[in-house]
Design a protein around this motif. Structure first.
Motif, PDB file in Angstrom:
ATOM      1  N   ALA A   2     -31.697  70.327 103.638  1.00  0.00           N
ATOM      2  CA  ALA A   2     -31.394  68.921 103.912  1.00  0.00           C
ATOM      3  C   ALA A   2     -29.897  68.750 104.140  1.00  0.00           C
ATOM      4  O   ALA A   2     -29.074  69.351 103.455  1.00  0.00           O
ATOM      5  N   LYS A  27     -33.665  63.783  97.429  1.00  0.00           N
ATOM      6  CA  LYS A  27     -33.149  64.889  98.233  1.00  0.00           C
ATOM      7  C   LYS A  27     -31.923  65.522  97.589  1.00  0.00           C
ATOM      8  O   LYS A  27     -31.607  66.695  97.833  1.00  0.00           O
ATOM      9  N   SER A 189     -32.586  63.370 106.529  1.00  0.00           N
ATOM     10  CA  SER A 189     -32.117  64.626 105.941  1.00  0.00           C
ATOM     11  C   SER A 189     -32.134  65.763 106.956  1.00  0.00           C
ATOM     12  O   SER A 189     -31.811  66.897 106.621  1.00  0.00           O
TER      13      SER A 189
END
Length: 301
Positions: A2, A27, A189
């Motif tokens: 990411a 994330k 991401s």
């Protein structure tokens, strides 16, 4: 892997904002700024930067958005015009990516069928013509879970009433709030080269492809009921649409949505985009279970 970004969210405390914030934070690479009204009391996790001020104060918005990589605008329907203030400020601040308040039907496909759609297209055009920012429209179609609770699929779960749309048997693409949020997090991401491919384009998300009758079947399974437990009526789809028209002219917003829902099940352009939907499993987002989604939707009613 990411890619981390600086992401500002307007509306991070709402029905879609909360799960979107959660998905982005999961994330572990993004710097998130929640933009709030000065009087707001909504609280956020400590890792979220909070900027408070007046949404009509252009200097506040521009300064807050300067240096951000992305602006996500998630404003409720009664306040859709607020999105224009954020978009104009983001353009002035040079924010590369703007996700306007789409999170629904593909606006250009139904621009003449709902009063919200024309302004949505105008916002896309404003961003695209700026030369400094690009829009990405997250298309999720109608949310399966939320609209079960609201009753816009034609089902009153608590009252055990069902109105089936005769002559409207098409399958449509539909998502959940959670899947929409996960899709936004997956999108933002992506490495820059991949994210850039969506500049001034739509990002399509779908949880399920369902007809109205299939939704009804899932609701009956989740509630442990049969047709005998429901007051089931059938009404011609064209008649429903005809009855909605004068209500819409009188300012009935619910009727405007009902009309669009029925037209989608008639198979209108934009109602089914399974051929365009992004395979989120490639980004580690598992498939959803229809039974579990519907069970959770009706459990709180």
């Amino acid at each position: 892997m990411a890619e981390g970004r600086k992401i500002a969210i307007a509306g991070a405390g709402g029905n879609l904002g909360k799960p979107t914030l959660k998905a982005l934070l999961s994330k572990g690479v993004h710097t998130i700024t929640a933009v709030q009204r000065a009087e707001s009391t909504t609280e956020f996790p400590p890792e979220v930067i909070v900027k408070k001020g007046s949404f009509t104060d252009e200097s506040f918005l521009v300064e807050t958005l300067r240096g951000q990589d992305v602006l996500i605008v998630i404003v409720p329907i009664p306040n859709m015009d607020l999105g224009d203030l954020f978009i104009k400020a983001a353009i002035e601040a040079g924010v590369p990516y703007i996700l306007p308040t789409e999170f629904g039907v593909d606006s250009p496909k139904v621009v003449g069928e709902h009063s919200m759609m024309g302004p949505k297209v105008a916002r896309r055009n404003l961003i695209e013509k700026s030369g400094t920012s690009s829009w990405i429209a997250v298309i999720s179609n109608f949310w399966l879970d939320l609209n079960i609770q609201i009753g816009l699929w034609g089902f009153d779960v608590k009252g055990r009433k069902a109105e089936l749309f005769r002559g409207a048997d098409a399958k449509i693409s539909t998502t959940t709030l959670a899947r929409t949020s996960e899709g936004v997090a997956a999108l933002l991401s992506l490495p820059e080269a991949q994210l850039a491919q969506y500049k001034n384009k739509s990002f399509y998300i779908s949880s399920f492809e369902l007809s109205q009758k299939e939704i009804f079947g899932a609701i009956k399974n989740a509630t442990g009921t049969t047709d005998a437990d429901w007051n089931v009526t059938e009404k011609d789809a064209t008649e429903i649409i005809r009855e909605c028209d004068p209500k819409i002219k009188a300012g009935d917003g619910f009727a405007e949505w009902t009309r669009l829902f029925v037209m989608f099940f008639q198979g209108m352009d934009g109602s089914n985009y399974e051929d365009k939907a992004v395979d989120l499993s490639k980004y580690g987002v598992p498939a959803e279970d229809l039974g579990e989604v519907v069970y959770r939707s009706v459990a709180g009613l």
